[in-house]
Design an enzyme around this catalytic site. Structure first.
Site, PDB file in Angstrom:
ATOM      1  CG  ASP A 185       0.882  -0.426   8.339  1.00  0.00           C
ATOM      2  OD1 ASP A 185       0.856  -1.101   9.371  1.00  0.00           O
ATOM      3  OD2 ASP A 185       1.649   0.543   8.171  1.00  0.00           O
ATOM      4  CG  ASP A 232       1.637  -2.771   2.284  1.00  0.00           C
ATOM      5  OD1 ASP A 232       2.313  -1.814   2.670  1.00  0.00           O
ATOM      6  OD2 ASP A 232       0.428  -2.919   2.569  1.00  0.00           O
TER       7      ASP A 232
END
Length: 240
Positions: free
Chosen positions: A10, A8
């Site tokens: 953010d 991932d």
């Protein structure tokens, strides 16, 4: 056997929500002469709403000085979102944001040992480029066997679309991968795709809940460095 790491972006690779997107939203408000500002705690609550444009609409619905529901409100949210994206990219291209502890070390270990790596995010490609180019260099895409962004997987987490597409592009089975995430929605997305998930608590999701995670760490260095060998051990222990 661990064959792939799926990252991932953010909150996991960098604290982009608190130190990037939130600041850019406030710059967008200021640029339009609006008195609104999102504090760190305000933005933490707003993160319960997936998507920046959707977040704006949710916030505007609570403000008596915002346009009434309808086209005017939607136009304002759209313009604010466009400005926010521009400010965010400009800030990343300038000062940039540091990678979270342990991120670079695990990426480099994976690269040196031939473990495939991918990105699975519902942020736009321009945001990923603006974050990773200063941190990893212009050749950053070559570090990843697959880069899945909002343009590829528009359904936001906890929908597993981004992870399923990353697995497809990697040519990898879910049991052969580990996802690196920071949020309950990210965990739910990865687990729905059948991928064991290590959580690194970010500023806005320090308290979880993270039921079903392979492991939950403060970051990739704390309480101990997360290495490929350790990830392999956790998988063998049956955490997936």
């Amino acid at each position: 056997m661990l064959r792939a790491l799926i990252w991932d972006i953010d909150g996991t690779v960098a604290e982009t929500e608190r130190d990037g997107h939130r600041v850019a939203f406030n710059l967008a408000f200021e640029s339009m002469g609006l008195p609104w500002r999102w504090s760190e705690s305000d933005y933490g609550r707003l993160l319960q709403v997936a998507g920046g444009y959707e977040r704006l609409l949710h916030d505007l619905a609570q403000r008596p000085d915002a346009p009434p529901p309808g086209a005017a409100r939607e136009r304002l949210a759209g313009e604010l979102h466009r400005r926010k994206n521009r400010f965010h990219l400009e800030r990343l291209a300038g000062a940039g944001l540091p990678l979270r502890p342990g991120v670079r070390a695990l990426m480099e270990e994976g690269r040196s040992l031939g473990v495939a790596q991918a990105i699975a995010t519902t942020s736009g490609r321009a945001n990923v480029e603006a974050l990773l180019r200063p941190a990893l260099g212009a050749g950053w895409p070559g570090r990843f066997a697959a880069v899945v962004c909002a343009e590829d997987a528009p359904r936001k987490k906890p929908d597993p679309q981004a992870y399923r597409l990353a697995l497809q592009r990697l040519g990898c089975r879910p049991v052969e991968a580990v996802a690196l995430e920071d949020s309950p929605n990210g965990l739910a997305a990865a687990r729905a795709a059948g991928i064991a998930t290590v959580i690194t608590r970010s500023a806005y999701f320090a308290a979880g809940p993270f039921d079903g995670a392979l492991r939950v760490c403060d970051d990739l260095c704390t309480p101990q460095p997360v290495t490929l060998a350790r990830l392999g051990e956790w998988l063998r222990e049956g955490g997936a």
